[in-house]
Design a protein around this motif. Structure first.
Motif, PDB file in Angstrom:
ATOM      1  N   ARG A 195       0.808  -1.271  -0.051  1.00 51.89           N
ATOM      2  CA  ARG A 195      -0.020  -0.085   0.022  1.00 51.89           C
ATOM      3  C   ARG A 195       0.957   1.302   0.000  1.00 51.89           C
ATOM      4  O   ARG A 195       0.610   2.284  -0.626  1.00 51.89           O
ATOM      5  CB  ARG A 195      -0.820  -0.048   1.065  1.00 51.89           C
ATOM      6  CG  ARG A 195      -1.815  -1.012   1.322  1.00 51.89           C
ATOM      7  CD  ARG A 195      -3.176  -0.783   2.088  1.00 51.89           C
ATOM      8  NE  ARG A 195      -2.697  -1.079   3.624  1.00 51.89           N
ATOM      9  CZ  ARG A 195      -2.975  -2.220   4.100  1.00 51.89           C
ATOM     10  NH1 ARG A 195      -3.257  -3.323   3.294  1.00 51.89           N
ATOM     11  NH2 ARG A 195      -2.365  -2.492   5.387  1.00 51.89           N
ATOM     12  N   GLN A 196       1.887   1.093   0.745  1.00 48.86           N
ATOM     13  CA  GLN A 196       2.844   2.486   0.679  1.00 48.86           C
ATOM     14  C   GLN A 196       3.686   2.813  -0.456  1.00 48.86           C
ATOM     15  O   GLN A 196       3.646   3.983  -0.915  1.00 48.86           O
ATOM     16  CB  GLN A 196       4.108   1.800   1.835  1.00 48.86           C
ATOM     17  CG  GLN A 196       3.679   2.372   3.268  1.00 48.86           C
ATOM     18  CD  GLN A 196       4.673   2.051   4.340  1.00 48.86           C
ATOM     19  OE1 GLN A 196       5.816   1.858   3.827  1.00 48.86           O
ATOM     20  NE2 GLN A 196       4.292   2.037   5.643  1.00 48.86           N
ATOM     21  N   ARG A 197       3.985   1.448  -1.078  1.00 48.79           N
ATOM     22  CA  ARG A 197       4.731   1.772  -2.434  1.00 48.79           C
ATOM     23  C   ARG A 197       3.845   2.318  -3.445  1.00 48.79           C
ATOM     24  O   ARG A 197       4.147   3.106  -4.439  1.00 48.79           O
ATOM     25  CB  ARG A 197       5.287   0.352  -2.952  1.00 48.79           C
ATOM     26  CG  ARG A 197       6.406  -0.454  -1.974  1.00 48.79           C
ATOM     27  CD  ARG A 197       7.661   0.297  -1.968  1.00 48.79           C
ATOM     28  NE  ARG A 197       8.836  -0.082  -1.341  1.00 48.79           N
ATOM     29  CZ  ARG A 197       8.924  -0.069  -0.006  1.00 48.79           C
ATOM     30  NH1 ARG A 197       8.038   1.013   0.640  1.00 48.79           N
ATOM     31  NH2 ARG A 197       9.739  -0.692   0.470  1.00 48.79           N
ATOM     32  N   HIS A 198       2.471   1.955  -3.588  1.00 49.31           N
ATOM     33  CA  HIS A 198       1.345   2.455  -4.425  1.00 49.31           C
ATOM     34  C   HIS A 198       1.431   3.763  -4.212  1.00 49.31           C
ATOM     35  O   HIS A 198       1.280   4.772  -5.065  1.00 49.31           O
ATOM     36  CB  HIS A 198       0.027   1.667  -4.293  1.00 49.31           C
ATOM     37  CG  HIS A 198      -0.012   0.411  -4.862  1.00 49.31           C
ATOM     38  ND1 HIS A 198       0.281   0.368  -6.416  1.00 49.31           N
ATOM     39  CD2 HIS A 198      -0.203  -0.975  -4.617  1.00 49.31           C
ATOM     40  CE1 HIS A 198       0.200  -0.982  -6.805  1.00 49.31           C
ATOM     41  NE2 HIS A 198       0.089  -1.769  -5.904  1.00 49.31           N
ATOM     42  N   LYS A 199       1.232   4.130  -2.733  1.00 48.12           N
ATOM     43  CA  LYS A 199       1.231   5.840  -2.502  1.00 48.12           C
ATOM     44  C   LYS A 199       2.322   6.498  -3.061  1.00 48.12           C
ATOM     45  O   LYS A 199       2.245   7.535  -3.581  1.00 48.12           O
ATOM     46  CB  LYS A 199       0.983   5.771  -0.992  1.00 48.12           C
ATOM     47  CG  LYS A 199      -0.509   5.769  -0.595  1.00 48.12           C
ATOM     48  CD  LYS A 199      -0.597   5.738   0.993  1.00 48.12           C
ATOM     49  CE  LYS A 199      -1.783   5.522   1.608  1.00 48.12           C
ATOM     50  NZ  LYS A 199      -1.903   5.360   3.149  1.00 48.12           N
TER      51      LYS A 199
END
Length: 231
Positions: A195-199
């Protein structure tokens, strides 16, 4: 946390210290780990190494208050400089610092390593460059685990020098044994990181300044790897 009640993270580190070991705890802070292990009769002796004066004094106090001055030596030293050949160290713990910092301590103190010690490492992030160093210096990873404590994910990596070993780029990123065991804590960690990488990738798209293509590609590649891992 004190020398009688270790944090969950340090309890797991303690579990990987071989019984009867001669332990060097580098960056020992209050000396809780060696004192707790000594109180349990789990180790033969220990060195608590600390670079900063305040934690050095705290470790000295812990050792003194538990009457262990004959069995635990507290040394003010930079990294593995706390270890003397006469200590006969059989296990080294490095906990609670970044993986790059642990790597640098091991690398700059290489002359102090006999190659027969067990390394018990608990990096706060930066596991990939640490595993890279282990591989390049012939250390095989014997055990790995992820645990979550106080809303942080911690990894514990246990390694011994066994001769040449090769890990793939993905294994260095995730951990070779973690990829096999796929524990619930490990999978939950990577779901959060995905989720962090997508953000991060989305923020690159919106960024006013242009983000270097290399950086964008690195994050895109990580997303690819994590997605495949979780599939």
């Amino acid at each position: 946390m004190n020398e009688q009640t270790l944090s969950m993270r340090l309890e797991r580190v303690a579990a990987h210290v071989p019984r009867g070991a001669r332990l060097a705890d580098i960056g020992s802070d209050h000396g809780y780990l060696p004192v707790a292990l000594m109180r349990r009769g789990a180790i033969a002796c220990a060195v608590a190494g600390e670079l900063a004066l305040t934690p050095f004094a705290a470790a000295e106090r812990s050792v003194r208050e538990n009457g262990l001055e004959q069995l635990i030596t507290v040394r003010l030293a930079n990294g593995l400089a706390a270890i003397e050949p006469s200590d006969g160290i059989t296990a080294i713990s490095l906990c609670g610092m970044g993986g790059e910092t642990i790597r640098d301590i091991l690398d700059s103190g290489k002359a102090r390593l006999s190659g027969h010690e067990r390394l018990i490492l608990q990096p706060n992030g930066g596991e990939q460059p640490l595993r890279q160093w282990l591989m390049e210096n012939d250390y095989r990873i014997l055990s790995e685990e992820v645990l979550r404590e106080n809303r942080f994910d911690y990894e514990i990596i246990v390694a011994e020098r066994t001769g040449p070993v090769t890990y793939s780029a993905e294994e260095l990123y995730f951990g070779p044994l973690q990829m096999q065991s796929r524990s619930p804590a490990f999978l939950a960690k990577w779901q959060r990181l995905l989720r962090q990488r997508h953000k991060t990738l989305a923020s690159f798209t919106q960024a006013k300044q242009t983000v270097p293509e290399e950086k964008r590609q690195a994050v895109a590649r990580q997303i690819q790897w994590i997605t495949a891992l979780l599939a």
